[in-house]
Design an enzyme around this catalytic site. Sequence first.
Site, PDB file in Angstrom:
ATOM      1  N   PRO A  11       0.797  -1.229   0.000  1.00 58.51           N
ATOM      2  CA  PRO A  11       0.000   0.000   0.000  1.00 58.51           C
ATOM      3  C   PRO A  11       0.831   1.282   0.000  1.00 58.51           C
ATOM      4  O   PRO A  11       1.837   1.383   0.687  1.00 58.51           O
ATOM      5  CB  PRO A  11      -0.825  -0.107   1.285  1.00 58.51           C
ATOM      6  CG  PRO A  11      -0.148  -1.133   2.116  1.00 58.51           C
ATOM      7  CD  PRO A  11       0.515  -2.074   1.160  1.00 58.51           C
ATOM      8  N   ASN A  12       0.334   2.214  -0.799  1.00 63.17           N
ATOM      9  CA  ASN A  12       0.839   3.583  -0.930  1.00 63.17           C
ATOM     10  C   ASN A  12       2.131   3.686  -1.738  1.00 63.17           C
ATOM     11  O   ASN A  12       2.543   4.791  -2.095  1.00 63.17           O
ATOM     12  CB  ASN A  12       1.024   4.256   0.451  1.00 63.17           C
ATOM     13  CG  ASN A  12      -0.280   4.316   1.205  1.00 63.17           C
ATOM     14  OD1 ASN A  12      -1.274   4.813   0.682  1.00 63.17           O
ATOM     15  ND2 ASN A  12      -0.313   3.774   2.412  1.00 63.17           N
ATOM     16  N   ARG A  19       5.946  12.269  -2.190  1.00 60.81           N
ATOM     17  CA  ARG A  19       5.893  12.812  -0.826  1.00 60.81           C
ATOM     18  C   ARG A  19       7.019  12.186  -0.005  1.00 60.81           C
ATOM     19  O   ARG A  19       7.519  11.115  -0.334  1.00 60.81           O
ATOM     20  CB  ARG A  19       4.554  12.446  -0.152  1.00 60.81           C
ATOM     21  CG  ARG A  19       3.310  13.005  -0.831  1.00 60.81           C
ATOM     22  CD  ARG A  19       2.940  14.379  -0.312  1.00 60.81           C
ATOM     23  NE  ARG A  19       2.802  14.414   1.139  1.00 60.81           N
ATOM     24  CZ  ARG A  19       1.691  14.102   1.809  1.00 60.81           C
ATOM     25  NH1 ARG A  19       0.618  13.728   1.164  1.00 60.81           N
ATOM     26  NH2 ARG A  19       1.656  14.182   3.113  1.00 60.81           N
ATOM     27  N   TYR A  24      11.875   8.315   1.838  1.00 60.18           N
ATOM     28  CA  TYR A  24      11.770   7.261   0.819  1.00 60.18           C
ATOM     29  C   TYR A  24      12.541   7.558  -0.465  1.00 60.18           C
ATOM     30  O   TYR A  24      12.581   6.712  -1.365  1.00 60.18           O
ATOM     31  CB  TYR A  24      10.291   7.028   0.478  1.00 60.18           C
ATOM     32  CG  TYR A  24       9.477   6.590   1.681  1.00 60.18           C
ATOM     33  CD1 TYR A  24       9.764   5.391   2.319  1.00 60.18           C
ATOM     34  CD2 TYR A  24       8.435   7.367   2.177  1.00 60.18           C
ATOM     35  CE1 TYR A  24       9.038   4.976   3.434  1.00 60.18           C
ATOM     36  CE2 TYR A  24       7.694   6.959   3.287  1.00 60.18           C
ATOM     37  CZ  TYR A  24       8.006   5.774   3.896  1.00 60.18           C
ATOM     38  OH  TYR A  24       7.300   5.362   4.992  1.00 60.18           O
ATOM     39  N   ASN A  76       8.080  -5.802  -0.751  1.00 56.75           N
ATOM     40  CA  ASN A  76       7.949  -4.630   0.108  1.00 56.75           C
ATOM     41  C   ASN A  76       6.459  -4.500   0.407  1.00 56.75           C
ATOM     42  O   ASN A  76       5.698  -3.947  -0.399  1.00 56.75           O
ATOM     43  CB  ASN A  76       8.487  -3.361  -0.567  1.00 56.75           C
ATOM     44  CG  ASN A  76       8.435  -2.175   0.396  1.00 56.75           C
ATOM     45  OD1 ASN A  76       7.835  -2.246   1.474  1.00 56.75           O
ATOM     46  ND2 ASN A  76       9.068  -1.077   0.015  1.00 56.75           N
ATOM     47  N   ALA A  79       3.084  -0.902   4.857  1.00 59.65           N
ATOM     48  CA  ALA A  79       2.629  -0.956   6.247  1.00 59.65           C
ATOM     49  C   ALA A  79       2.079  -2.335   6.644  1.00 59.65           C
ATOM     50  O   ALA A  79       2.047  -2.669   7.834  1.00 59.65           O
ATOM     51  CB  ALA A  79       1.573   0.118   6.476  1.00 59.65           C
ATOM     52  N   GLU A 100      12.426  -9.882   2.048  1.00 55.86           N
ATOM     53  CA  GLU A 100      11.756  -8.642   2.487  1.00 55.86           C
ATOM     54  C   GLU A 100      12.610  -7.449   2.049  1.00 55.86           C
ATOM     55  O   GLU A 100      13.836  -7.485   2.166  1.00 55.86           O
ATOM     56  CB  GLU A 100      11.645  -8.677   4.017  1.00 55.86           C
ATOM     57  CG  GLU A 100      11.009  -7.460   4.626  1.00 55.86           C
ATOM     58  CD  GLU A 100      10.991  -7.522   6.160  1.00 55.86           C
ATOM     59  OE1 GLU A 100      11.759  -8.311   6.753  1.00 55.86           O
ATOM     60  OE2 GLU A 100      10.210  -6.760   6.750  1.00 55.86           O
ATOM     61  N   HIS A 102      12.825  -3.021   2.100  1.00 59.64           N
ATOM     62  CA  HIS A 102      12.309  -1.709   2.523  1.00 59.64           C
ATOM     63  C   HIS A 102      13.250  -0.612   2.047  1.00 59.64           C
ATOM     64  O   HIS A 102      14.477  -0.760   2.103  1.00 59.64           O
ATOM     65  CB  HIS A 102      12.195  -1.614   4.043  1.00 59.64           C
ATOM     66  CG  HIS A 102      11.219  -2.582   4.600  1.00 59.64           C
ATOM     67  ND1 HIS A 102       9.864  -2.448   4.416  1.00 59.64           N
ATOM     68  CD2 HIS A 102      11.395  -3.718   5.313  1.00 59.64           C
ATOM     69  CE1 HIS A 102       9.247  -3.458   5.000  1.00 59.64           C
ATOM     70  NE2 HIS A 102      10.154  -4.252   5.548  1.00 59.64           N
ATOM     71  N   ARG A 109      12.761   3.828  13.027  1.00 56.57           N
ATOM     72  CA  ARG A 109      11.639   4.773  12.946  1.00 56.57           C
ATOM     73  C   ARG A 109      10.678   4.559  14.124  1.00 56.57           C
ATOM     74  O   ARG A 109      11.095   4.110  15.193  1.00 56.57           O
ATOM     75  CB  ARG A 109      10.963   4.633  11.575  1.00 56.57           C
ATOM     76  CG  ARG A 109      11.953   4.936  10.426  1.00 56.57           C
ATOM     77  CD  ARG A 109      11.323   4.783   9.075  1.00 56.57           C
ATOM     78  NE  ARG A 109      10.190   5.682   8.910  1.00 56.57           N
ATOM     79  CZ  ARG A 109       9.264   5.560   7.956  1.00 56.57           C
ATOM     80  NH1 ARG A 109       9.352   4.559   7.084  1.00 56.57           N
ATOM     81  NH2 ARG A 109       8.271   6.410   7.869  1.00 56.57           N
TER      82      ARG A 109
END
Length: 144
Positions: A11-12, A19, A24, A76, A79, A100, A102, A109
């Site tokens: 997601p996203n 943004r 990122y 990835n 969330a 995995e 990221h 974080r």
Amino acid sequence: MTNTIYVLNGPNLNLLGMREPEIYGTDTLDDIAGMLEDRGRELGLEIDMRQSNHEGHLVDWLHEAQAEGAKAVLLNAGAYTHTSIALHDAIKSIRTPVIEVHLSDPETREPFRHVSYVGMAAMDCVKGLGARSYVVALEKAAAL
Ligand code: CA2
């Protein structure tokens, strides 16, 4: 087994590059797909890159990766990394190796990003290198 690497994005991540570049980076998902295609060509690998905002699509694609004989999956999960027992179970339910990935390093974080249900099932993790995390993960997949 085929020489195809599934690269699944959650997601996203379709909004990447628009943004929060300080977290990122400025590369879009299309830019990352281009980098993976280039490196994949050098490594003799086909890239099948996808993105969904829906958890079940990611589960279905993990199953598909196994059914189609993919060499590996780079995941990835966004969330969902930190919430999804369904993705954890899906990774465990297939024999296809899952790495995995990221862009950021979630462990540096907010505390809610410190748990990874994906990481508890995946065979390896590459994080914190921005877009390069994907390329390093592809190189690890090539060596499997
Ligand atoms: O660092 C990563 O790759 C993450 O998987 C990205 C996820 C985050 O929830 C994970 O903790 C770490 C979030 C992706 C959000 O994508 C955005 C895209 C454009 C603008 C802002 C966020």
